[in-house]
Design an enzyme around this catalytic site. Sequence first.
Site, PDB file in Angstrom:
ATOM      1  N   GLN A   1       0.847  -1.203   0.000  1.00  0.00           N
ATOM      2  CA  GLN A   1       0.000   0.000   0.000  1.00  0.00           C
ATOM      3  C   GLN A   1       0.875   1.242   0.000  1.00  0.00           C
ATOM      4  O   GLN A   1       1.627   1.474   0.942  1.00  0.00           O
ATOM      5  CB  GLN A   1      -0.918   0.018   1.240  1.00  0.00           C
ATOM      6  CG  GLN A   1      -1.851   1.225   1.241  1.00  0.00           C
ATOM      7  CD  GLN A   1      -2.769   1.277   2.468  1.00  0.00           C
ATOM      8  OE1 GLN A   1      -2.462   0.716   3.511  1.00  0.00           O
ATOM      9  NE2 GLN A   1      -3.891   1.958   2.332  1.00  0.00           N
TER      10      GLN A   1
ATOM     11  N   HIS B   1      -8.396   1.556  -0.806  1.00  0.00           N
ATOM     12  CA  HIS B   1      -8.880   1.473  -2.187  1.00  0.00           C
ATOM     13  C   HIS B   1      -8.754   0.042  -2.686  1.00  0.00           C
ATOM     14  O   HIS B   1      -7.893  -0.713  -2.242  1.00  0.00           O
ATOM     15  CB  HIS B   1      -8.097   2.424  -3.101  1.00  0.00           C
ATOM     16  CG  HIS B   1      -6.616   2.223  -3.057  1.00  0.00           C
ATOM     17  ND1 HIS B   1      -5.832   2.748  -2.050  1.00  0.00           N
ATOM     18  CD2 HIS B   1      -5.777   1.538  -3.870  1.00  0.00           C
ATOM     19  CE1 HIS B   1      -4.573   2.393  -2.248  1.00  0.00           C
ATOM     20  NE2 HIS B   1      -4.514   1.652  -3.352  1.00  0.00           N
ATOM     21  N   PHE B   2      -9.632  -0.300  -3.605  1.00  0.00           N
ATOM     22  CA  PHE B   2      -9.632  -1.619  -4.239  1.00  0.00           C
ATOM     23  C   PHE B   2      -9.183  -1.448  -5.683  1.00  0.00           C
ATOM     24  O   PHE B   2      -9.688  -0.562  -6.390  1.00  0.00           O
ATOM     25  CB  PHE B   2     -11.041  -2.234  -4.210  1.00  0.00           C
ATOM     26  CG  PHE B   2     -11.500  -2.595  -2.827  1.00  0.00           C
ATOM     27  CD1 PHE B   2     -11.916  -1.611  -1.936  1.00  0.00           C
ATOM     28  CD2 PHE B   2     -11.522  -3.912  -2.405  1.00  0.00           C
ATOM     29  CE1 PHE B   2     -12.332  -1.934  -0.650  1.00  0.00           C
ATOM     30  CE2 PHE B   2     -11.924  -4.245  -1.126  1.00  0.00           C
ATOM     31  CZ  PHE B   2     -12.332  -3.257  -0.248  1.00  0.00           C
TER      32      PHE B   2
HETATM   33  P1  5GP Z   1      -1.437   1.015  -3.757  1.00  0.00           P
HETATM   34  O1  5GP Z   1      -0.062   0.569  -4.102  1.00  0.00           O
HETATM   35  O2  5GP Z   1      -1.444   2.050  -2.664  1.00  0.00           O
HETATM   36  O3  5GP Z   1      -2.395  -0.113  -3.500  1.00  0.00           O
HETATM   37  O4  5GP Z   1      -1.994   1.680  -5.082  1.00  0.00           O
HETATM   38  C1  5GP Z   1      -1.943   3.023  -5.357  1.00  0.00           C
HETATM   39  C2  5GP Z   1      -2.290   3.199  -6.823  1.00  0.00           C
HETATM   40  O5  5GP Z   1      -2.684   4.534  -7.039  1.00  0.00           O
HETATM   41  C3  5GP Z   1      -1.114   2.916  -7.777  1.00  0.00           C
HETATM   42  O6  5GP Z   1      -1.454   1.848  -8.655  1.00  0.00           O
HETATM   43  C4  5GP Z   1      -0.913   4.243  -8.501  1.00  0.00           C
HETATM   44  O7  5GP Z   1      -0.626   4.078  -9.866  1.00  0.00           O
HETATM   45  C5  5GP Z   1      -2.224   4.968  -8.289  1.00  0.00           C
HETATM   46  N1  5GP Z   1      -2.090   6.399  -8.173  1.00  0.00           N
HETATM   47  C6  5GP Z   1      -1.229   7.068  -7.339  1.00  0.00           C
HETATM   48  N2  5GP Z   1      -1.389   8.399  -7.479  1.00  0.00           N
HETATM   49  C7  5GP Z   1      -2.357   8.579  -8.426  1.00  0.00           C
HETATM   50  C8  5GP Z   1      -2.942   9.744  -8.992  1.00  0.00           C
HETATM   51  O8  5GP Z   1      -2.619  10.891  -8.676  1.00  0.00           O
HETATM   52  N3  5GP Z   1      -3.940   9.548  -9.919  1.00  0.00           N
HETATM   53  C9  5GP Z   1      -4.347   8.295 -10.288  1.00  0.00           C
HETATM   54  N4  5GP Z   1      -5.308   8.205 -11.212  1.00  0.00           N
HETATM   55  N5  5GP Z   1      -3.786   7.167  -9.777  1.00  0.00           N
HETATM   56  C10 5GP Z   1      -2.813   7.319  -8.849  1.00  0.00           C
END
Ligand code: 5GP
Length: 140
Positions: free
Chosen positions: A93, A99-100
């Site tokens: 994360q 988020h999913f």
């Molecule tokens: P995590 O690794 O926290 O589960 O996933 C975060 C996700 O958010 C990543 O796949 C990354 O590409 C996406 N993400 C991060 N910042 C942004 C943003 O500013 N806009 C969008 N559309 N996606 C984002």
Amino acid sequence: MENCVFCKIIKKEISSSIVYEDEKTFAFLDISPASLEGGHTLVMPKNHYKFVSEMSDEDSKAIALTIKKLSKALLKFGEGMNIIQNNNKIAGQYVPHVHFHLIPRFKGDGITIEKWSSHKYKDNRAMEEIANKIKSLLKD
Ligand code: 5GP
Ligand code: ZN
């Protein structure tokens, strides 16, 4: 929550490709999709929580229904779909707003998330001990 990039996207202070929005939930395209075919969608509650375990019952029910709704569309967009939800850094994360990931799948897309290496418990007792530990944690 201040300084949370997803709260800013939900409030439309940062732009995103919005796919779905209702009173309690929000969904937009991940900026860096898991495959070239795209469609990788992030679904989240509008309220800020870090972990899925912190969500209110009301938001939990709302997110389940939004995931179901989007799944219907994404299963038509791709040939299959993975749903991934990461809690804490060790689990991958990076954005601390629950988020999913809904990731449509295509033949030859090169994604390997479903292929973790599997292990064996030493014996049935070792397996039962772990089941019992989790059952006792459910009571907390
Ligand atoms: P995590 O690794 O926290 O589960 O996933 C975060 C996700 O958010 C990543 O796949 C990354 O590409 C996406 N993400 C991060 N910042 C942004 C943003 O500013 N806009 C969008 N559309 N996606 C984002
Ligand atoms: Zn947030």
